[in-house]
Design a protein around this motif. Structure first.
Motif, PDB file in Angstrom:
ATOM      1  N   HIS A  31       0.656  -1.383   0.050  1.00  0.00           N
ATOM      2  CA  HIS A  31       0.044  -0.019  -0.130  1.00  0.00           C
ATOM      3  C   HIS A  31       0.939   1.167   0.007  1.00  0.00           C
ATOM      4  CE1 HIS A  31      -4.028  -1.617   0.305  1.00  0.00           C
ATOM      5  NE2 HIS A  31      -3.520  -2.478   1.006  1.00  0.00           N
ATOM      6  N   SER A  32       2.073   1.254   0.592  1.00  0.00           N
ATOM      7  CA  SER A  32       2.988   2.275   0.519  1.00  0.00           C
ATOM      8  C   SER A  32       3.505   2.561  -0.780  1.00  0.00           C
ATOM      9  CB  SER A  32       3.964   2.196   1.623  1.00  0.00           C
ATOM     10  OG  SER A  32       4.737   1.256   1.480  1.00  0.00           O
ATOM     11  N   ILE A  33       3.831   1.781  -1.500  1.00  0.00           N
ATOM     12  CA  ILE A  33       4.207   1.942  -2.955  1.00  0.00           C
ATOM     13  C   ILE A  33       3.218   2.163  -3.699  1.00  0.00           C
ATOM     14  CG2 ILE A  33       5.150   0.579  -4.950  1.00  0.00           C
ATOM     15  CD1 ILE A  33       7.007  -1.038  -2.865  1.00  0.00           C
ATOM     16  N   ASN A  34       1.964   1.418  -3.764  1.00  0.00           N
ATOM     17  CA  ASN A  34       1.068   1.638  -4.910  1.00  0.00           C
ATOM     18  C   ASN A  34      -0.001   2.909  -4.607  1.00  0.00           C
ATOM     19  OD1 ASN A  34       1.755  -0.509  -6.179  1.00  0.00           O
ATOM     20  ND2 ASN A  34       0.466  -2.017  -5.167  1.00  0.00           N
ATOM     21  N   SER A  35      -0.296   3.465  -3.363  1.00  0.00           N
ATOM     22  CA  SER A  35      -1.018   4.400  -3.257  1.00  0.00           C
ATOM     23  C   SER A  35      -0.309   5.844  -3.077  1.00  0.00           C
ATOM     24  CB  SER A  35      -1.782   4.264  -1.839  1.00  0.00           C
ATOM     25  OG  SER A  35      -0.873   4.511  -0.782  1.00  0.00           O
ATOM     26  N   THR A  36       0.544   6.048  -4.164  1.00  0.00           N
ATOM     27  CA  THR A  36       1.032   7.622  -4.295  1.00  0.00           C
ATOM     28  C   THR A  36      -0.095   8.633  -5.012  1.00  0.00           C
ATOM     29  OG1 THR A  36       2.129   6.726  -6.426  1.00  0.00           O
ATOM     30  CG2 THR A  36       3.448   6.390  -4.177  1.00  0.00           C
ATOM     31  N   ILE A  37       0.390   9.842  -4.934  1.00  0.00           N
ATOM     32  CA  ILE A  37      -0.653  10.864  -5.173  1.00  0.00           C
ATOM     33  C   ILE A  37       0.291  11.397  -6.363  1.00  0.00           C
ATOM     34  CG2 ILE A  37      -1.783  13.169  -4.909  1.00  0.00           C
ATOM     35  CD1 ILE A  37      -2.195  12.049  -1.994  1.00  0.00           C
ATOM     36  N   SER A  38      -0.107  11.649  -7.525  1.00  0.00           N
ATOM     37  CA  SER A  38       0.426  12.174  -8.561  1.00  0.00           C
ATOM     38  C   SER A  38       0.581  13.860  -8.236  1.00  0.00           C
ATOM     39  CB  SER A  38      -0.298  11.916 -10.146  1.00  0.00           C
ATOM     40  OG  SER A  38      -1.637  12.851  -9.991  1.00  0.00           O
ATOM     41  N   GLN A  39       1.480  14.228  -9.162  1.00  0.00           N
ATOM     42  CA  GLN A  39       1.828  15.671  -8.919  1.00  0.00           C
ATOM     43  C   GLN A  39       0.833  16.710  -9.260  1.00  0.00           C
ATOM     44  OE1 GLN A  39       4.301  17.606  -7.732  1.00  0.00           O
ATOM     45  NE2 GLN A  39       5.619  15.530  -7.391  1.00  0.00           N
ATOM     46  N   THR A  40      -0.120  16.264 -10.100  1.00  0.00           N
ATOM     47  CA  THR A  40      -1.333  17.157 -10.629  1.00  0.00           C
ATOM     48  C   THR A  40      -2.456  16.998  -9.548  1.00  0.00           C
ATOM     49  OG1 THR A  40      -2.284  15.177 -11.784  1.00  0.00           O
ATOM     50  CG2 THR A  40      -1.078  16.904 -12.971  1.00  0.00           C
ATOM     51  N   GLN A  41      -2.466  16.094  -8.850  1.00  0.00           N
ATOM     52  CA  GLN A  41      -3.442  15.683  -7.670  1.00  0.00           C
ATOM     53  C   GLN A  41      -2.854  16.433  -6.253  1.00  0.00           C
ATOM     54  OE1 GLN A  41      -3.710  11.382  -7.261  1.00  0.00           O
ATOM     55  NE2 GLN A  41      -5.520  11.206  -8.681  1.00  0.00           N
ATOM     56  N   ALA A  42      -1.559  16.268  -6.155  1.00  0.00           N
ATOM     57  CA  ALA A  42      -1.144  17.159  -5.051  1.00  0.00           C
ATOM     58  C   ALA A  42      -1.207  18.507  -5.310  1.00  0.00           C
ATOM     59  CB  ALA A  42       0.376  16.758  -5.118  1.00  0.00           C
ATOM     60  N   VAL A  43      -1.021  19.094  -6.253  1.00  0.00           N
ATOM     61  CA  VAL A  43      -1.550  20.659  -6.637  1.00  0.00           C
ATOM     62  C   VAL A  43      -2.591  21.017  -6.393  1.00  0.00           C
ATOM     63  CG1 VAL A  43      -1.319  22.484  -8.518  1.00  0.00           C
ATOM     64  CG2 VAL A  43       0.644  20.813  -8.066  1.00  0.00           C
ATOM     65  N   ALA A  44      -3.626  19.994  -6.881  1.00  0.00           N
ATOM     66  CA  ALA A  44      -5.033  20.209  -6.380  1.00  0.00           C
ATOM     67  C   ALA A  44      -5.577  20.248  -5.065  1.00  0.00           C
ATOM     68  CB  ALA A  44      -5.797  19.291  -7.537  1.00  0.00           C
ATOM     69  N   ILE A  45      -4.637  19.438  -4.429  1.00  0.00           N
ATOM     70  CA  ILE A  45      -5.282  19.314  -2.896  1.00  0.00           C
ATOM     71  C   ILE A  45      -4.475  20.217  -2.025  1.00  0.00           C
ATOM     72  CG2 ILE A  45      -5.224  17.476  -0.909  1.00  0.00           C
ATOM     73  CD1 ILE A  45      -5.204  15.329  -3.059  1.00  0.00           C
ATOM     74  N   ASN A  46      -5.333  21.307  -1.710  1.00  0.00           N
ATOM     75  CA  ASN A  46      -4.793  22.344  -0.805  1.00  0.00           C
ATOM     76  C   ASN A  46      -5.613  22.331   0.388  1.00  0.00           C
ATOM     77  OD1 ASN A  46      -2.985  23.082  -2.500  1.00  0.00           O
ATOM     78  ND2 ASN A  46      -4.176  24.513  -3.709  1.00  0.00           N
ATOM     79  N   PRO A  47      -5.256  22.731   1.533  1.00  0.00           N
ATOM     80  CA  PRO A  47      -6.070  22.858   2.640  1.00  0.00           C
ATOM     81  C   PRO A  47      -7.026  24.100   2.504  1.00  0.00           C
ATOM     82  CG  PRO A  47      -3.889  23.506   3.362  1.00  0.00           C
ATOM     83  CD  PRO A  47      -3.678  23.050   1.907  1.00  0.00           C
ATOM     84  N   ILE A  48      -8.173  23.825   3.137  1.00  0.00           N
ATOM     85  CA  ILE A  48      -9.019  25.127   2.959  1.00  0.00           C
ATOM     86  C   ILE A  48      -8.707  26.219   4.070  1.00  0.00           C
ATOM     87  CG2 ILE A  48     -11.510  25.798   3.313  1.00  0.00           C
ATOM     88  CD1 ILE A  48     -12.160  22.934   2.147  1.00  0.00           C
ATOM     89  N   ALA A  49      -9.019  27.465   3.683  1.00  0.00           N
ATOM     90  CA  ALA A  49      -8.498  28.629   4.627  1.00  0.00           C
ATOM     91  C   ALA A  49      -9.723  28.612   5.774  1.00  0.00           C
ATOM     92  CB  ALA A  49      -8.633  29.735   3.947  1.00  0.00           C
ATOM     93  N   PRO A  50      -9.196  28.639   7.084  1.00  0.00           N
ATOM     94  CA  PRO A  50     -10.252  28.468   8.160  1.00  0.00           C
ATOM     95  C   PRO A  50     -11.140  29.937   8.436  1.00  0.00           C
ATOM     96  CG  PRO A  50      -7.962  28.926   8.952  1.00  0.00           C
ATOM     97  CD  PRO A  50      -7.869  28.729   7.625  1.00  0.00           C
ATOM     98  N   THR A  51     -10.692  30.792   7.591  1.00  0.00           N
ATOM     99  CA  THR A  51     -11.380  32.118   7.928  1.00  0.00           C
ATOM    100  C   THR A  51     -12.622  32.074   6.797  1.00  0.00           C
ATOM    101  OG1 THR A  51     -10.193  33.246   6.195  1.00  0.00           O
ATOM    102  CG2 THR A  51      -9.265  33.229   8.369  1.00  0.00           C
TER     103      THR A  51
END
Length: 106
Positions: A31-51
């Protein structure tokens, strides 16, 4: 338990335990090898601002509520074989604000 029964029990228990541990370790490794996040997904996943902009609530309160009224009007009173009824929507706004000036100001 008799010593012979204990020996048979240990012969089954020890290899089963080792097998289960190896199975868990290999599952975690897989699971640690196969469940990687691609660069495009990593850019799209941003934390929501708490304000949150509280002025949005006042803008929502100033909105005009529009309730559509659907009326069916026929072209003539005669019934024809190809007679098609037309639906014409009419909009009747319901104002919640006290004056029109409040609605137009941003």
């Amino acid at each position: 338990m008799k010593p012979e029964q204990q020996k048979n029990f240990l012969i089954i228990l020890i290899p089963s335990t080792i097998l289960i541990l190896i199975w868990i370790i290999l599952g975690i490794y897989n699971h640690s090898i196969n469940s990687t996040i691609s660069q495009t997904q990593a850019v799209a996943i941003n934390p929501i601002a708490p304000t949150f902009d509280m002025s949005v609530f006042s803008l929502l309160k100033k909105r005009v509520i529009i309730s559509p009224t659907l009326e069916i009007s026929t072209g003539s009173t005669e019934t024809t074989s190809s007679g098609s009824a037309q639906i014409t929507p009419s909009i009747s706004p319901v104002q919640q604000a006290s004056s029109q000036a409040e609605l137009s100001s941003p």
